[in-house]
Each structure stands twice: as C-alpha cells, then as structure tokens.
Design an enzyme around this catalytic site. Structure first.
Site, PDB file in Angstrom:
ATOM      1  N   HIS A 102       0.810  -1.225   0.000  1.00 27.47           N
ATOM      2  CA  HIS A 102       0.000   0.000   0.000  1.00 27.47           C
ATOM      3  C   HIS A 102       0.843   1.274   0.000  1.00 27.47           C
ATOM      4  CE1 HIS A 102       0.776  -0.534   4.329  1.00 27.47           C
ATOM      5  NE2 HIS A 102       0.539   0.764   4.480  1.00 27.47           N
ATOM      6  N   ASP A 103       2.022   1.226   0.571  1.00 30.33           N
ATOM      7  CA  ASP A 103       2.876   2.426   0.628  1.00 30.33           C
ATOM      8  C   ASP A 103       4.077   2.350  -0.313  1.00 30.33           C
ATOM      9  OD1 ASP A 103       1.534   4.121   2.339  1.00 30.33           O
ATOM     10  OD2 ASP A 103       2.460   3.314   4.150  1.00 30.33           O
ATOM     11  N   HIS A 148       2.547   9.941  -3.039  1.00 28.54           N
ATOM     12  CA  HIS A 148       2.986   8.544  -2.967  1.00 28.54           C
ATOM     13  C   HIS A 148       1.876   7.564  -3.306  1.00 28.54           C
ATOM     14  CE1 HIS A 148       1.066   8.326   1.048  1.00 28.54           C
ATOM     15  NE2 HIS A 148       1.112   7.013   0.885  1.00 28.54           N
ATOM     16  N   ASP A 173      -4.305   1.035   8.017  1.00 31.11           N
ATOM     17  CA  ASP A 173      -3.163   1.947   7.900  1.00 31.11           C
ATOM     18  C   ASP A 173      -3.227   3.060   8.944  1.00 31.11           C
ATOM     19  OD1 ASP A 173      -0.783   2.868   6.580  1.00 31.11           O
ATOM     20  OD2 ASP A 173      -1.992   4.453   5.672  1.00 31.11           O
ATOM     21  N   LYS A 194       6.053   5.366  -1.674  1.00 30.48           N
ATOM     22  CA  LYS A 194       7.000   6.147  -0.869  1.00 30.48           C
ATOM     23  C   LYS A 194       8.439   5.970  -1.335  1.00 30.48           C
ATOM     24  CE  LYS A 194       4.333   6.525   3.424  1.00 30.48           C
ATOM     25  NZ  LYS A 194       4.278   6.191   4.863  1.00 30.48           N
ATOM     26  N   HIS A 219      -5.884   4.161  -0.755  1.00 31.40           N
ATOM     27  CA  HIS A 219      -6.008   3.893   0.681  1.00 31.40           C
ATOM     28  C   HIS A 219      -6.009   5.172   1.527  1.00 31.40           C
ATOM     29  CE1 HIS A 219      -1.590   4.201   0.419  1.00 31.40           C
ATOM     30  NE2 HIS A 219      -1.570   4.391   1.733  1.00 31.40           N
ATOM     31  N   HIS A 220      -5.800   6.325   0.900  1.00 27.24           N
ATOM     32  CA  HIS A 220      -5.920   7.598   1.620  1.00 27.24           C
ATOM     33  C   HIS A 220      -7.189   8.363   1.233  1.00 27.24           C
ATOM     34  CE1 HIS A 220      -2.245   7.659   3.934  1.00 27.24           C
ATOM     35  NE2 HIS A 220      -1.524   7.337   2.863  1.00 27.24           N
TER      36      HIS A 220
END
Length: 432
Positions: A285-286, A314, A374, A289, A345-346
C-alpha cells in the site's frame, strides 16, 4: 483386454500424474491439498473397478455373481465419491469454506444420501447386451448421473453468480472441467455401451494437477509472494520504520476480511482468490514512498504544506509502480487490487481524501479496508515525529471517523474485534 483398454490407458495416465506429483511435492517441499490427495487415492480405484466391471459384465456365464455384483457396487460408490470430492475441491478453490470442517460435512450430505441410495437400490441393477458389449443399467446408474449433475451444476451456478469475483483463469479452467464431464456424461447416457466413464476422473486429475496443484506453479507463487514482501520491506526501510508496520497492517486487513466474509452483507464477495489478493496487496500500500524524498519521509517535525503535497503523491505513484512492476508477474485481478489499494487507501468516505477525492462506495472495498488498518497502525505506533497514542485513544479516533474518514460498516467490524486487534498488535511489535 478388449473390454477395458480405455480404463487401462486412463489408469496409466493417473499413475504417472501421481508419481510426478508426489516426487515434485517432496522435492519442492510445497504443501499438499488434502482434497486433491483424497481424490488421488480414490480415483484410480474407480478406474480399476470400471475396468473390472467391463470384464465381468461381458463374462457373466463364467464370472461368479458375487464378484460381478461386488465390482459394480464398488465402482458406483467410488465414482460417486470422486464426484463429491472434486466438487468440494472446486468449491474450496473458488470460494473457500467459512468453516472448513462444517462446510465439507454439509456439502457431503447429498453425496452420502446418493451412496445410501446406490446400496439400497442395487438389486434393481440389470445388464443389457449391446451390439459390441454388455453394460449395466438401472437405479444405481441413474443415481450416479444425478449426483454428477447436482454437484457440478451447483459449481456451474457458483461460477455464474460470482463471476465478477473469481479469477479469470480459475473460472475458465473449472468451466472446462464441468463441460468435459458433462459431455462424457451425455455420451454415456446416449451411448451406454461406450463405457467412457473412466474419462471423467482421469481428465479431472490431469486438469487439477496442471491447473491448480502443479508443485512448480505453487513454488512460483511462493516466489512471487516473497518478491512482494521484499518490495514492501525495502519501502519500510526507506521510511525509517522497522518492518512491523507491514506485518501489523496485513494482519489487521486479514482480520477484517475474515470477519467480513462471515457477514451476510459481504459473503458473496469474499471468495478465496479475492481474500488472498487483498492480503498479498496490503504490504504494497505504501510502495509509492520509494519515490518520496528521504528528507520528507524521515522529517522529525511537522511537514509544511508544500512537503505534505509531495508526500500525498505517494499513493498515485504507488499505483503506477505496481502497474509497471507487476504487469507480467501476477494475475490481472491481483494487479488491479494492488493498484487500487496503493492508490486509494488515503481516500476518505466523505470524499475529502486524496488523490481523487472519491466518496463512499466509489472507493474500492479493499482500499476502504486498507485505510482503517493503515490509520490505526500509524497512530498506535511511535514515529520519528511523535510518540505512540494510547490504545483507547486510537480506537476512539477510528470510531470518531465513522462515516467521515471510514466506511461505517467496516469500521464497526474493526471496532467489534478490538481484543483481537490488540492481540495482533502485540504479536507483531517493531523490531528494534
């Protein structure tokens, strides 16, 4: 030999598959599917007794009646068991049992009834002389036909009603099995003296081995999963975290998915492939970054507006990285889920998230699940710019975000599993 040449050929194919499977499984040290193992035990005997009955029925004048009757009874029962086991196998591959033991027992009930009917009605079996061979007919034969139609018809119905949630390759493979079995059944019903029943278990064993249980394929899948874990760990290292975040968020996602698949509102969505894909996508998910400057990721203080705008990139960058990196590695279904988990996801349930400001159900379900995992882990763990929040305050933040930041139903499922969440958090501490 003229009466069981087909069965003899089928048996050779089966023995070859079993030998290769056992050898490759031991060599690669991959886990075995117990239902497939059970099928490999039963199917060869079904073919053996299919051949034996083809011989005894054509030698009724010399073969003892008890031998002929016993061989036919065992053949019908073994074929019935083969049908049930393969139907259970396909169901487990396509959907997965909520409670495996209970599910297998429940689905086996019609098969048990058919076995009882075969035994109870066996005396009605009779033999007909065709143009080229004798063959059996009567109630037990019809019971086997009905069992196959019932079980495989149910799997076909499952493919139709859940086609949106089943991986394309599994759907096509399973559909091929059903169509071939149906075609062989039709031939056997229209031309009963063809004696082609042995083709069904043989084709199923070959197809399941090549399509699902080949140890080489299983090993490749494990390697792919290890590659995903490697990517995720690399991103975590760049973010100056210790790796616990990956394990915890994945554990929280798995917990929510397990709770949701037992919920009637979501039970038709969460099949085996979808659950595995969400679990494997969570660590990514990240991944975006990796393109974020270290000065921003590891800044000990609050980010400026400009820095936060860069940080927010990101999620979109992560989606693009997944599409590019995994385009020739995983299934299209996994790539889509991993892409949406990374990109969305944000997003917030009220539409005030980023990168697209999606709202409510417009946010993919797996991204809504990931968002809760998260955020909870972010606030419950120590970071370079702040201390960890008290655990009760963390749950209060999730509760406060119901309907604004988070999907109300999923957030409530997470909150209802509070004790399990705390246990998972303590199971996967940061490694200092």
């Amino acid at each position: 030999m003229q009466y069981f040449r087909l069965q003899f050929g089928c048996l050779l194919i089966m023995l070859y598959i079993i030998t290769v499977y056992v050898k490759d499984t031991l060599k690669s040290k991959t886990s075995c599917n117990k239902l497939f193992d059970a099928f490999m035990y039963v199917a060869p005997w079904a073919v053996v007794f299919d051949g034996v009955t083809a011989w005894t029925v054509n030698n009724l004048d010399t073969v003892p009646a008890w031998l002929n009757s016993g061989a036919h009874l065992l053949f019908f029962m073994l074929m019935d068991v083969c049908i049930v086991i393969t139907a259970l196998y396909f169901y487990s591959q396509l959907v997965e049992f909520k409670n495996k033991t209970k599910g297998i027992v429940t689905m086996s009930v019609p098969g048990l009834i058919s076995l009882i009917l075969i035994i109870a009605g066996f005396k009605s079996l009779y033999y007909i002389q065709g143009e080229t061979t004798w063959y059996s007919y009567g109630f037990p034969v019809f019971v086997c036909y009905i069992t196959l139609i019932l079980y495989y018809g149910a799997i076909l119905f499952l493919l139709v009603v859940r086609k949106r949630f089943i991986a394309r390759d599994k759907m096509m493979t399973t559909l091929t099995f059903i169509l071939v079995a149906g075609l062989v059944l039709l031939v056997q019903m229209v031309l009963p003296e063809a004696l082609v029943s042995a083709v069904i278990p043989t084709f199923l064993m070959l197809g399941i081995y090549l399509g699902f249980e080949n140890p080489a394929t299983q090993k490749l899948k494990i390697q792919h999963n290890n590659m995903v874990a490697g990517f995720a760990t690399m991103v975590e290292s760049k973010d100056d975290n210790t790796g616990g975040h990956i394990k915890r968020t994945r554990a929280y996602v798995d917990l929510m998915v397990d709770k949701m698949r037992r919920d009637k509102r979501y039970s038709s969505i969460f099949n085996r492939d979808y659950m595995e894909d969400i679990s494997n996508a969570a660590p990514l998910h990240d991944i975006g970054k990796i393109a974020t400057p270290d000065s921003i990721l590891q800044k000990p203080g609050k980010l400026t507006d400009e820095e936060f705008d860069i940080m927010k990139q990101h999620s979109a960058q992560g989606g693009e990285i997944i599409l590019e990196t995994f385009k020739n590695v995983y299934t299209p279904e996994f790539r889509k889920i991993a892409y949406e988990v990374a990109r969305y996801h944000h997003e917030k349930f009220n539409g005030r998230g980023y990168p697209e400001g999606l709202k409510g159900d417009a946010i993919p379900l797996h991204a809504r699940i990931m968002a809760i995992a998260d955020v909870f882990d972010a606030i419950s763990q120590k970071r370079c710019y702040r201390e960890a929040m008290p655990i009760e305050e963390c749950f209060a933040i999730i509760e406060k975000g119901i309907g604004t930041d988070f999907d109300p139903d999923i957030a409530q499922i997470f909150l209802d599993a509070k004790d399990e969440v705390i246990m998972l958090m303590n199971t996967h501490p940061d490694e200092i």
